[in-house]
Design an enzyme around this catalytic site. Structure first.
Site, PDB file in Angstrom:
ATOM      1  N   GLU A  94       0.848  -1.183   0.000  1.00 34.35           N
ATOM      2  CA  GLU A  94       0.000   0.000   0.000  1.00 34.35           C
ATOM      3  C   GLU A  94       0.883   1.230   0.000  1.00 34.35           C
ATOM      4  OE1 GLU A  94       0.231  -1.422   4.225  1.00 34.35           O
ATOM      5  OE2 GLU A  94      -1.110  -2.238   2.733  1.00 34.35           O
ATOM      6  N   TYR A 117       6.381   1.783  -8.809  1.00 33.08           N
ATOM      7  CA  TYR A 117       5.642   0.516  -8.799  1.00 33.08           C
ATOM      8  C   TYR A 117       4.969   0.247 -10.165  1.00 33.08           C
ATOM      9  CZ  TYR A 117       6.268   1.215  -3.768  1.00 33.08           C
ATOM     10  OH  TYR A 117       6.807   1.443  -2.531  1.00 33.08           O
TER      11      TYR A 117
HETATM   12  C1  LIG Z   1      10.118   5.983  -3.746  1.00 26.16           C
HETATM   13  C2  LIG Z   1      11.624   5.965  -3.613  1.00 26.16           C
HETATM   14  C3  LIG Z   1      12.044   4.744  -2.818  1.00 26.16           C
HETATM   15  C4  LIG Z   1      12.234   5.869  -5.043  1.00 26.16           C
HETATM   16  O1  LIG Z   1      13.641   5.698  -4.908  1.00 26.16           O
HETATM   17  P1  LIG Z   1      14.680   6.312  -5.976  1.00 26.16           P
HETATM   18  O2  LIG Z   1      15.994   5.687  -5.716  1.00 26.16           O
HETATM   19  O3  LIG Z   1      14.629   7.788  -5.959  1.00 26.16           O
HETATM   20  O4  LIG Z   1      14.064   5.790  -7.336  1.00 26.16           O
HETATM   21  P2  LIG Z   1      14.818   5.496  -8.719  1.00 26.16           P
HETATM   22  O5  LIG Z   1      15.873   6.522  -8.977  1.00 26.16           O
HETATM   23  O6  LIG Z   1      15.240   4.075  -8.743  1.00 26.16           O
HETATM   24  O7  LIG Z   1      13.628   5.742  -9.746  1.00 26.16           O
HETATM   25  C5  LIG Z   1      12.896   4.676 -10.302  1.00 26.16           C
HETATM   26  C6  LIG Z   1      11.558   5.136 -10.838  1.00 26.16           C
HETATM   27  O8  LIG Z   1      10.744   5.639  -9.763  1.00 26.16           O
HETATM   28  C7  LIG Z   1       9.935   6.718 -10.245  1.00 26.16           C
HETATM   29  N1  LIG Z   1      10.307   7.921  -9.508  1.00 26.16           N
HETATM   30  C8  LIG Z   1      11.244   7.989  -8.528  1.00 26.16           C
HETATM   31  N2  LIG Z   1      11.271   9.252  -8.028  1.00 26.16           N
HETATM   32  C9  LIG Z   1      10.360   9.970  -8.696  1.00 26.16           C
HETATM   33  C10 LIG Z   1       9.926  11.318  -8.612  1.00 26.16           C
HETATM   34  N3  LIG Z   1      10.478  12.184  -7.742  1.00 26.16           N
HETATM   35  N4  LIG Z   1       8.936  11.726  -9.424  1.00 26.16           N
HETATM   36  C11 LIG Z   1       8.371  10.879 -10.305  1.00 26.16           C
HETATM   37  N5  LIG Z   1       8.749   9.571 -10.449  1.00 26.16           N
HETATM   38  C12 LIG Z   1       9.725   9.125  -9.634  1.00 26.16           C
HETATM   39  C13 LIG Z   1      10.211   6.831 -11.723  1.00 26.16           C
HETATM   40  O9  LIG Z   1       9.304   5.983 -12.396  1.00 26.16           O
HETATM   41  C14 LIG Z   1      11.621   6.268 -11.833  1.00 26.16           C
HETATM   42  O10 LIG Z   1      11.903   5.735 -13.101  1.00 26.16           O
HETATM   43  P3  LIG Z   1      12.554   6.713 -14.250  1.00 26.16           P
HETATM   44  O11 LIG Z   1      13.925   7.062 -13.735  1.00 26.16           O
HETATM   45  O12 LIG Z   1      12.592   5.825 -15.465  1.00 26.16           O
HETATM   46  O13 LIG Z   1      11.651   7.907 -14.358  1.00 26.16           O
HETATM   47  C15 LIG Z   1      12.153   7.278  -2.967  1.00 26.16           C
HETATM   48  O14 LIG Z   1      11.555   8.386  -3.596  1.00 26.16           O
HETATM   49  C16 LIG Z   1      11.884   7.378  -1.469  1.00 26.16           C
HETATM   50  O15 LIG Z   1      12.655   6.888  -0.632  1.00 26.16           O
HETATM   51  N6  LIG Z   1      10.773   8.029  -1.094  1.00 26.16           N
HETATM   52  C17 LIG Z   1      10.438   8.207   0.349  1.00 26.16           C
HETATM   53  C18 LIG Z   1       9.936   6.929   0.949  1.00 26.16           C
HETATM   54  C19 LIG Z   1       8.703   6.408   0.237  1.00 26.16           C
HETATM   55  O16 LIG Z   1       7.812   7.174  -0.125  1.00 26.16           O
HETATM   56  N7  LIG Z   1       8.643   5.090   0.050  1.00 26.16           N
HETATM   57  C20 LIG Z   1       7.528   4.435  -0.571  1.00 26.16           C
HETATM   58  C21 LIG Z   1       6.604   3.923   0.481  1.00 26.16           C
HETATM   59  S1  LIG Z   1       5.239   3.044  -0.250  1.00 26.16           S
END
Ligand SMILES: CC(C)(COP(=O)(O)OP(=O)(O)OC[C@H]1O[C@@H](n2cnc3c(N)ncnc32)[C@H](O)[C@@H]1OP(=O)(O)O)[C@@H](O)C(=O)NCCC(=O)NCCS
Length: 248
Positions: free
Chosen positions: A177, A189
């Protein structure tokens, strides 16, 4: 029981092997690798949790999770950076050599050497994730990357490794979720084939935000695995060759 000890009994079925053609000299490798979380990691994981989530888990929850046979937690470590350099006797090899070294570890007769070579607790952790296995379902409990290191493919690295591990553990679907307003996570996701399966109204206690429920199709299906292979290749092309296999 430590999670890593528990996993020592899991047969290796779903190993992501980098094609030899991709291991040519000169190729850049991703400076991050993934291994199981240990209790020495909890201080860093707790810090990442505090930065990432409006409602934090107490550190005790992570200690408890490491004893939970249903829970599986992994961390992404930076192979070029240590937290307390004075305590580290040898520096890990970098770049291609670092990747080659990790490949050697994977094919070493004693697979469990890897955690000895990379002293636990001293490596810089850039992100972590975890899931619970319940029957044939893997339920993601959390995934987070340090703010400083976001948008560098680490979230994907963690998700890919989790999907591979869940497959190894005989899960057929992955569920989670996510906050309705968390488009960054939802994009991640969606990219990996999760679709919305429902909404839990007012699920989050801090602001009564809705939770969007998401699920994969059967992760063992040919179509899902083909999509995953494409995503791994695209990830490696963009960020450097990665070892998605989790060091044990
Ligand atoms: C969600 C999270 C884990 C993504 O980690 P990340 O290392 O920044 O992600 P990545 O660099 O591997 O990005 C992978 C994909 O995620 C999506 N994405 C990541 N950050 C994004 C942003 N700021 N805006 C839009 N899409 C995003 C994109 O689809 C991206 O693919 P792309 O590079 O082809 O566009 C990170 O933003 C985070 O730690 N957020 C806070 C905690 C959280 O919300 N966790 C989820 C709980 S359900």
């Amino acid at each position: 029981m430590e999670a890593s000890l528990y996993f020592a009994h899991i047969p290796m079925k779903c190993v992501t092997i980098i094609p030899k053609s991709e291991l040519s000299l000169g190729d850049e490798s991703l400076p991050y690798y993934v291994r199981f979380m240990s209790k020495e990691d909890i201080a860093q994981v707790d810090g990442i949790d505090r930065e990432a989530f409006p409602t934090q888990w107490p550190a005790a929850n992570y200690r408890h999770e490491l004893q939970n046979r249903l829970a599986h937690y992994i961390v992404a470590c930076d192979e070029e950076r240590m937290v307390e350099k004075s305590e580290v006797k040898t520096s890990p090899e970098k770049g291609f050599l670092g990747l080659a070294s990790r490949v050697r570890q994977l094919f070493n007769h004693n697979r469990f050497l890897s955690n000895e070579l990379l002293p636990s607790g001293t490596e810089y952790i850039a992100g972590f994730t975890g899931f619970w296995i319940m029957a044939d379902e893997a339920h993601v409990t959390n995934i987070a990357v340090r703010e400083l290191h976001r948008r560098q493919g680490i979230g994907e690295l963690l998700l890919i490794s989790s999907i591979d591990l869940a497959t190894e553990l005989n899960a057929r679907i992955i569920t989670l979720e996510v906050r309705a307003a968390n488009t960054a996570a939802q994009n991640l996701y969606h990219k990996y084939g999760f679709t919305q399966t429902g909404v839990r109204r007012g699920y989050y206690t801090d602001n009564k935000e809705d939770a969007v429920l998401m699920s994969t199709e059967n992760i063992t299906s040919a179509s899902f695995q083909a999509h995953l292979r494409q995503l791994k290749q695209a990830h490696s092309r963009k960020w450097g060759i990665a070892l998605y296999q989790i060091a044990r």
